[in-house]
Each structure stands twice: as C-alpha cells, then as structure tokens.
Design an enzyme around this catalytic site. Sequence first.
Site, PDB file in Angstrom:
ATOM      1  CE  LYS A 180      64.637 -31.230 -42.800  1.00 27.79           C
ATOM      2  NZ  LYS A 180      64.803 -30.074 -43.773  1.00 27.79           N
TER       3      LYS A 180
ATOM      4  CB  THR B 236      75.871 -16.045 -44.746  1.00 27.90           C
ATOM      5  OG1 THR B 236      74.730 -15.641 -43.993  1.00 27.90           O
ATOM      6  CG2 THR B 236      75.611 -15.826 -46.204  1.00 27.90           C
TER       7      THR B 236
ATOM      8  CG  ASN C 253      64.006 -18.725 -42.922  1.00 35.06           C
ATOM      9  OD1 ASN C 253      64.418 -19.806 -43.326  1.00 35.06           O
ATOM     10  ND2 ASN C 253      62.933 -18.603 -42.156  1.00 35.06           N
TER      11      ASN C 253
ATOM     12  CD  GLU D 184      62.911 -22.970 -40.834  1.00 36.48           C
ATOM     13  OE1 GLU D 184      62.447 -22.051 -41.512  1.00 36.48           O
ATOM     14  OE2 GLU D 184      63.461 -23.974 -41.305  1.00 36.48           O
TER      15      GLU D 184
ATOM     16  CB  THR E  12      63.740 -30.219 -47.934  1.00 33.99           C
ATOM     17  OG1 THR E  12      64.187 -29.803 -49.201  1.00 33.99           O
ATOM     18  CG2 THR E  12      63.223 -31.630 -48.016  1.00 33.99           C
TER      19      THR E  12
END
Lengths: 383, 383
Positions: A168, A383, A378, A259, A179
């Site tokens: 992952k 939040t 990111n 991402e 990570t």
Amino acid sequence: MTVSVPRGFRAAGVAAGLKSTGANDVALVVNDGPDDAAAAVFTTNRFPAAPVQWSRQVLATGRVRAVVLNSGGANACTGAGGFQDTHATAEHVAGELGIGAIDVAVASTGLIGVRLPMEQLTAGVTAAAKALSEDGGQDAALAIMTTDSVPKTTVQHRDGWTVGGMAKGAGMLAPSLATMLVVLTTDAVVPADVLQTALKQATSVSFERVDSDGCLSTNDTVLVMASGASGVTPSAEDVTEALTAAATDLAMQLLADAEGSTKDIAITVRNAASVEDALTAGRACARNNLLKTALFGNDPNWGRVLAAIGTTDAAFEADRVDVTINGVTVCRGGAIGDPREGVDLTGREITIDVDLNAGTEQATIWTNDLSIAYVHENSAYST
Amino acid sequence: MTVSVPRGFRAAGVAAGLKSTGANDVALVVNDGPDDAAAAVFTTNRFPAAPVQWSRQVLATGRVRAVVLNSGGANACTGAGGFQDTHATAEHVAGELGIGAIDVAVASTGLIGVRLPMEQLTAGVTAAAKALSEDGGQDAALAIMTTDSVPKTTVQHRDGWTVGGMAKGAGMLAPSLATMLVVLTTDAVVPADVLQTALKQATSVSFERVDSDGCLSTNDTVLVMASGASGVTPSAEDVTEALTAAATDLAMQLLADAEGSTKDIAITVRNAASVEDALTAGRACARNNLLKTALFGNDPNWGRVLAAIGTTDAAFEADRVDVTINGVTVCRGGAIGDPREGVDLTGREITIDVDLNAGTEQATIWTNDLSIAYVHENSAYST
C-alpha cells in the site's frame, strides 16, 4: 491470493471499524513454516512509529511467524502508550495463534499522532485470526489501503518456488500519504541473512528509486518471510532476482496510483561519474516542484531540469549536459537544442533523459507530477 | 523613488516589448558617484545565467557604475550566443552613459532557455537611459516584475545617509518562479570590501531564510551600490544593520507575494545544538509538500512537522521534541500534546515553533503553503 500464493502462508483481511468507511482495515499474514526466516527494511525517519520500533526488535531475531497490519491509524508519535498498544496487539495475535509475541511483526498506516482504538483493533485481530485462509491474500491487500485506489499485489513464479507480495502507498522511499507498507512471502528455503541481503538489494533498485514527493514516512516497512514449504533452496542470486522482480512490480503499481498524479515520469541520468551522482541528479529533478508543476501543465520546461540538477554536487560541466524529453533533445550542451514545441506530453508516460557526459554510470528515478489533485488530497486528509 | 532615494542615484523603467502585456520590462539604475563601490551575492546554481556570469566578472572589480535589468527572458542556458547578448547589452548601456562595459552589471528574469529579442532590448536601454531620473525608482521596480502582483521597494533612513532598494520574485534563496533580483543603493561612503561583508551577512539572515519552494534559480542576484554622495562614513556594523533592515523588509514583501500562497509561515527552531541545525530542521519543514498542503487546508498536522525534521541529521532526541502551532503545544516530548482542535489556522500568519531541547541556538525560516493556485500558476507559466 498474493501473499498467500506461496505455500506455507495464510492471510486474512477484516473490517474492524478503524476506517470510518467500514472497509477492511486489519490484515494478518501467517507463516505456517516449516521455516520462519524473515528480513525487513524500515524507514530511516528519526521518528519511527511504535510498530516500526517493535518490529525492529522482532526482526533482530531473523524470525517472524506472523505480521499484523492495520490502516486507519499510524500509531506514530504516540509515546510510551502507543508502544504499549503495539506490544498489546502483538501479544493478542500471539495468543490467537499460540505463538510468542516476539514472533509477531506489526505495521500500521494512517494519521500520525493519534492513539489506536484498541478495543476495535483487538476484536479485529480475533476476527482476522478466525478468517485466516490460503485464499485470504486479496482481503489482506484491501485491508492495508489508505488513499490507494486499488490494491497492489504481485506473484512471481520460479522453478518450484514462488514469491508473493502486497503493498500500500503512493510513492516511496519518499512515500506520499502516511506510508508505504509491503509484505513479501516466499516458499523457498532461504536463511535469514541471505534474505536480508537480497531484500536490501531488491529495495535499493525498486522502492528506493520511486520518489513521489520526497517525503519520508515514519512507518515505512518492507517485510519478507520465507516458509521453506516448497523444499527448494534457490541460490542467493535467484532469491535476489525474484525479490527484485516482485518489488519492482509493486513499486510501479505504487507509482501509477500516486495521489492525484496525472503523469508517470521516468528520469534517467546517463553517463554520470557514479551511480550515486546519477541518483542525486535524478532525485533533484523528482523533488523540484517547479518541474513537477510544469509537467502537470504539459510544458517541456527543460530549463527547470537544468536548474534542478544545477543545485547538486554531481560531477558535470554545465556546457556538456544534454536533456531529452520524450525523445526530443530540447537541450544540447547546456543550451538550446531542438524546438520544445516538438515534445508531446499529452500522454501519461514521460521520459526525461539527462546526459551528464561525465562518466559511464546511469540510474533511473521514477516520480509523478505535482497536480492540483495532489494538493487537494493532501490538504483535505486529516480534517 | 526607492533605489533612487539615496543621493547620487538615478533610475528608470520602460516598456521595450519583452513582455507581451506591454508593461515595463527594462530597468536601469545608475550610480553618479562620487564613489562607485559595489558588492553582490549570486545564485549558487551550477547553471548560472549569462547575466550572472557577466556580472560576476564586473563585481570582481568591486566597482559598478550602472545595472541594467530586464524581465521577459532569463537569458539562462542560452550558450555562447546568450552570453554575447548580455555583453552587447552592457556595451550598449556603456555607450549611452559614456562609461565602460566592465562598469555595467546585468540581471535578467523570465523563461529559461530562450534567447532575448535584442533589437527590442537595445531600444529599451536607449529609452531607459533617456528617462533616467532621481524619481525613476518606482518605474524601475515595476520593470523587473514577472508574476509579482506588486512592486517591492524599501527605504531605510539613517543618520545622514540612506539605503534604498527594490526586489522582484516570490520566495528565495529558493525562489519560486524564475528568479529573485534585488538592487540596493546607498549614499554612504563604504569601501567595496566592507560592502561585500555587510551584504553577505544581510542576505544570510534575510533572503537566505525565506524558502518558498526550495527551488534555486539560475539568475538570483542581490547587488548593492554605494555612491558616497552623503559624505557620511558609517561603521561596518551600521552598514550591516541598515542593509539587513532593507533586505529583511524586501524578503518579507517577497514572502507575502509568493505565487498562489494563502499562508505566511514562520518556522522557528529553538534550543538547537547549532544555528546550522536549526536552519536544517526549519528548511526540512519549509520544503515538505505534505506539511505545506496540510497548512493550506488549515490542518495543524504536527505529525508532518516531526516526519520532516526526522529526515534531518540535526541533533535531537525523538522523545524530547515539542511542537507548538499558533500558540498551541500540540506535540510534547515527540508525542501527543494539547488537542489539535485548539489551533486556529484561518488567518494568513502561521507560526510553528519546534523546540529540539538539544542546545541553546535558534533560527527562523519563512515559507508559504502549497496551494492549488501555486500549482496552477506554475503549470501554466511558459505555455
């Protein structure tokens, strides 16, 4: 499948409620032997997460019988209490499997600085132990995902033995979010010291050359376990080759799923005085936000390639450096080359070739562009 | 005004057509003496632009009579032809002013890897020479802007003498887009060697501690000229103080105008074993994309602060580091501190205090967040 393809391994993945989405979040991979040799490479971050601190102690024995992994919380920067949580998790796994806690490696991923909900995690471990199966690899791969859009798995068949794996993360050894976690399994007979040497070599040319955003996580872990269940004892070279193939396959899957990325960028630095110089120059490009945003904008801005490598101490003469982007040599001798208008950057794959004209060594670093979606993902994470 | 406030200086800024917008793009600042002492700090990038190569030769004399600056083209990575363009520009300025080319420093900013339109530039120099005036500082400041949204200027009055200045750019010594250019002027009597020492000290605590995106330009130039027209000879300490005040004022203006930024972030590292350690730890935070995106998202993600400084070799023990964000100590002893919910990040100003508990030194690095607008601006620049 995947980590449970090699003989001697069972795996499971369950939903314990650590993820608010209700998706799988606890994975267990068990080595039923007959051997229990193991090796690992961990983050070099000086704030190693509690599971990394724990697993380093486990790996010092060269033996691992099981690894438990969770998403939904990194258990990093959580102090003595966080370490006790990791220890308690290993103890709980050991109790379920009838082995010792020192036989159990632990890996976690998620937000830093938050304690794990131990009641849910413990219940998840119990459920995972019950669900262990030779078909459980895919469930396990799903359980370690965070912002991954797809699970990453690999199987490498060799002559009578096999390597399986799952991963992952999104870019490494500078992983993007939180990570990179990797578990490799093999049914070959491999002593722990051979396994460690082979793993170190395999990661050095795969995960360590993928650099999505230059950020080194507190939790990065690459673990390999060898069951010996095939009865085959391959040479050290063959083990290294197979682990490298598995690691490279997983590394490229991480890159493709980084991402918010819209480009996969291979930066090859050729004719360097040393491999180290080639890596240094390649990394300087991979970490240059101006270059990465330019590539996001389909702009073959070779000046930013030079500006990036101009900050390094790699051996080169400024007026002897060539840069080729997607086959067009836009910079020759540190100056203007062929017209940049000839470069087509509309596809996902981008190759940047830097010729330092300073030696005979070369290396490739893989990275992604810096996109609006990267910033969005990111900035919205915790939040 | 600005660079033309100190006595003995005239300045001008004109539109020569280098910018497609028709805005000012050529600036000229002339020192009418009686002295012509000068000093400069240049980029350390190993691909210095042609004007940097030229101006280094000029500054080796410790004397500068005029500086010509252009936006609309960096003249970097343009080979021997580009250097000839710079040389020809200096010759043309010298011809207009009746001085030698070796008395003329040159600075450029804009896209790398494109030759300058010399006909337009030369005509612009002629027009600028005609327009020189003691009121021309503001026009000059406008002419060096690229993506700057406002001109940056400063005036520091001292006892009978003055420092003036102008700057363009958006974050440095790691400037964002293209380059940071700064011209400082003073009417004090200052020998060139004193000026050089004072300038180096002034930049080391101002421009060199602003780090918007970690990217070092090929063109960065900070030039100071002393006319001696006030007749006042301040002490070396007083010169250093005034240059530092001017440089800090301009550096903070650069920070506030950094491309696409929504936050001004001051990262102070305290109780470090050395200033170098404090700077290293501060820079690691300033260059961490995960932290910068989190702050863009108003997320007090202190784990990313630790993860960033955990990649450095600064002296500290992981369980003795505290992190305070906007007054809330969210991390104590490398672990969970006060609730992160108490941190208000809605304003533009953010302070991050890292206490390493490893010594008595400290330093502050200023940076910006990594925003969607940053990616947008930098992906759309040259195309």
